[in-house]
Design a protein around this motif. Structure first.
Motif, short mmCIF file in Angstrom:
data_model
loop_
_atom_site.label_atom_id
_atom_site.label_comp_id
_atom_site.label_asym_id
_atom_site.label_seq_id
_atom_site.Cartn_x
_atom_site.Cartn_y
_atom_site.Cartn_z
N UNK A 189 12.73 7.35 0.69
CA UNK A 189 12.94 5.87 -0.51
C UNK A 189 14.39 6.92 -0.82
N UNK A 190 13.92 8.00 -1.05
CA UNK A 190 15.36 9.08 -0.40
C UNK A 190 16.41 8.58 0.81
N UNK A 191 15.94 8.58 1.80
CA UNK A 191 16.47 8.64 3.23
C UNK A 191 17.42 8.11 2.91
N UNK A 192 16.23 6.15 2.83
CA UNK A 192 17.35 5.64 2.61
C UNK A 192 18.39 5.22 1.78
N UNK A 193 18.48 5.71 0.12
CA UNK A 193 18.96 5.95 -1.26
C UNK A 193 20.52 6.80 -0.32
N UNK A 194 20.77 7.05 0.77
CA UNK A 194 20.53 8.35 0.96
C UNK A 194 21.92 7.86 2.48
N UNK A 195 21.50 6.47 3.57
CA UNK A 195 22.47 5.97 4.00
C UNK A 195 22.97 4.75 4.16
N UNK A 196 22.44 4.32 2.19
CA UNK A 196 23.04 3.21 2.05
C UNK A 196 24.67 3.52 1.53
N UNK A 197 24.63 5.25 0.98
CA UNK A 197 25.68 5.43 0.32
C UNK A 197 26.45 5.83 1.47
N UNK A 198 25.91 6.45 2.76
CA UNK A 198 26.77 6.87 3.82
C UNK A 198 27.69 5.45 5.04
N UNK A 199 26.57 4.80 4.42
CA UNK A 199 27.11 3.97 5.15
C UNK A 199 28.44 3.06 4.60
N UNK A 213 1.05 -1.23 0.21
CA UNK A 213 -0.20 -0.15 -0.43
C UNK A 213 0.87 2.26 0.28
N UNK A 214 0.01 2.09 -0.46
CA UNK A 214 1.53 3.72 -0.82
C UNK A 214 1.35 4.05 1.27
N UNK A 215 2.13 4.73 1.62
CA UNK A 215 2.43 4.90 2.54
C UNK A 215 2.16 6.25 2.93
N UNK A 216 2.25 7.63 3.51
CA UNK A 216 2.95 9.03 3.78
C UNK A 216 4.22 9.01 3.81
N UNK A 217 4.52 9.88 3.18
CA UNK A 217 6.20 9.85 3.22
C UNK A 217 6.72 8.29 2.51
N UNK A 269 15.18 -0.09 -5.95
CA UNK A 269 14.09 -0.28 -6.15
C UNK A 269 12.79 -0.89 -5.32
N UNK A 270 11.60 -0.66 -5.69
CA UNK A 270 10.65 -0.18 -5.36
C UNK A 270 9.30 -0.76 -6.16
N UNK A 271 8.83 -1.97 -5.67
CA UNK A 271 7.26 -2.63 -6.47
C UNK A 271 6.66 -2.00 -5.10
N UNK A 272 5.48 -1.83 -6.16
CA UNK A 272 4.59 -1.05 -5.85
C UNK A 272 2.94 -1.86 -6.24
N UNK A 273 2.10 -1.98 -5.03
CA UNK A 273 0.59 -2.77 -5.11
C UNK A 273 -0.36 -2.03 -5.40
N UNK A 274 0.21 -0.35 -5.03
CA UNK A 274 -1.00 0.63 -5.39
C UNK A 274 -0.45 1.86 -6.09
N UNK A 275 -1.46 2.27 -7.44
CA UNK A 275 -0.16 3.72 -7.88
C UNK A 275 0.47 4.36 -7.28
N UNK A 276 1.22 5.01 -7.71
CA UNK A 276 1.57 6.01 -7.06
C UNK A 276 1.80 7.42 -8.19
N UNK A 277 1.98 7.59 -9.39
CA UNK A 277 2.40 8.60 -10.42
C UNK A 277 0.67 8.46 -10.49
N UNK A 278 0.48 10.10 -11.64
CA UNK A 278 -1.08 9.83 -12.17
C UNK A 278 -0.78 8.67 -12.93
N UNK A 279 -2.45 8.90 -13.47
CA UNK A 279 -2.50 7.68 -14.81
C UNK A 279 -1.73 8.30 -15.35
N UNK A 280 -1.83 9.59 -16.22
CA UNK A 280 -1.88 10.03 -17.54
C UNK A 280 -0.34 9.69 -17.41
N UNK A 281 0.52 9.05 -16.80
CA UNK A 281 1.94 8.78 -16.36
C UNK A 281 1.91 7.10 -16.72
#
Length: 212
Positions: free
Chosen positions: A91-101, A82-86, A118-130
């Motif tokens: 995912x930006x925070x995790x990427x930065x954390x992995x690089x630093x670590x 499910x798409x969660x707030x934030x 890589x994020x596999x999403x059970x709900x759409x995240x971007x507007x339908x036009x994309x």
């Protein structure tokens, strides 16, 4: 657990146990080669997990799967049913954390390891036009988006609901894997398994993991 709950790879525990279990490296390699379009000669999963281990402890904000590929490339894979707030910020925070670590003191910036989220999403995240179901993102210029400032971080967003609407070409290996992970169309799953010998083994493993 409810009687009618269907366990498959969209279940967080099954997803992690399937891809991060020792001996299952062939599944992760086949999936990543199909998505990233690279040949993977070596893979090292950061932390092996089992269904029993995952059932006892909550995730505590960790990425589902972390693996090191050729030339030190770090691949992080997460299933989000499910798409969660934030989520976008996380995912930006995790990427930065992995690089630093993964960067030792004194490492030159140009020698830092590339990180792929890589994020596999059970709900759409971007507007339908994309309507592309696989979106790849990097750090680019606003008015000249073809110019990549750096590719040290790449994001992949795979929207399963959009994927279902596309009538995917089942000769493409990534589509075989997405049909298998999504597990919504039995006919397509059977087709994917027939076309991909690795998925034949994967099907047996999922049946074992989801058994009573």
């Amino acid at each position: 657990m409810e009687e009618n709950t269907k366990l498959n790879l969209k279940n967080d525990i099954i997803f992690q146990a399937f891809f991060a279990k020792k001996g299952n490296e062939i599944f992760l390699i086949d999936f990543l080669e199909a998505l990233l379009k690279i040949k993977i000669n070596k893979i090292e999963i950061k932390e092996e997990v089992t269904v029993e281990k995952l059932s006892k402890f909550e995730k505590g904000g960790r990425i589902d799967i972390q693996a090191t590929l050729n030339d030190g490339i770090i691949a992080n894979i997460e299933m989000q049913r499910t798409h969660q707030k934030g989520f976008e910020i996380r995912t930006v925070f995790y990427a930065s954390k992995e690089i630093a670590r993964g960067t030792k003191t004194g490492t030159k910036y140009e020698d830092m390891n590339k990180t792929i989220m890589i994020n596999i999403l059970g709900e759409d995240m971007f507007p339908e036009k994309y309507d592309e179901y696989i979106q790849k993102s990097a750090i680019v210029l606003e008015k000249h988006r073809e110019y990549i400032i750096t590719d040290i971080i790449e994001w992949y967003f795979i929207e399963l609901p959009k994927f279902r609407k596309h009538h995917p070409d089942m000769d493409e290996k990534i589509n075989q894997w997405l049909v298998f992970i999504d597990d919504e169309d039995k006919e397509l799953v059977d087709m994917a398994v027939k076309k991909n010998k690795v998925l034949e083994q994967a099907q047996d493993e999922v049946e074992y993991l989801t058994g009573d």
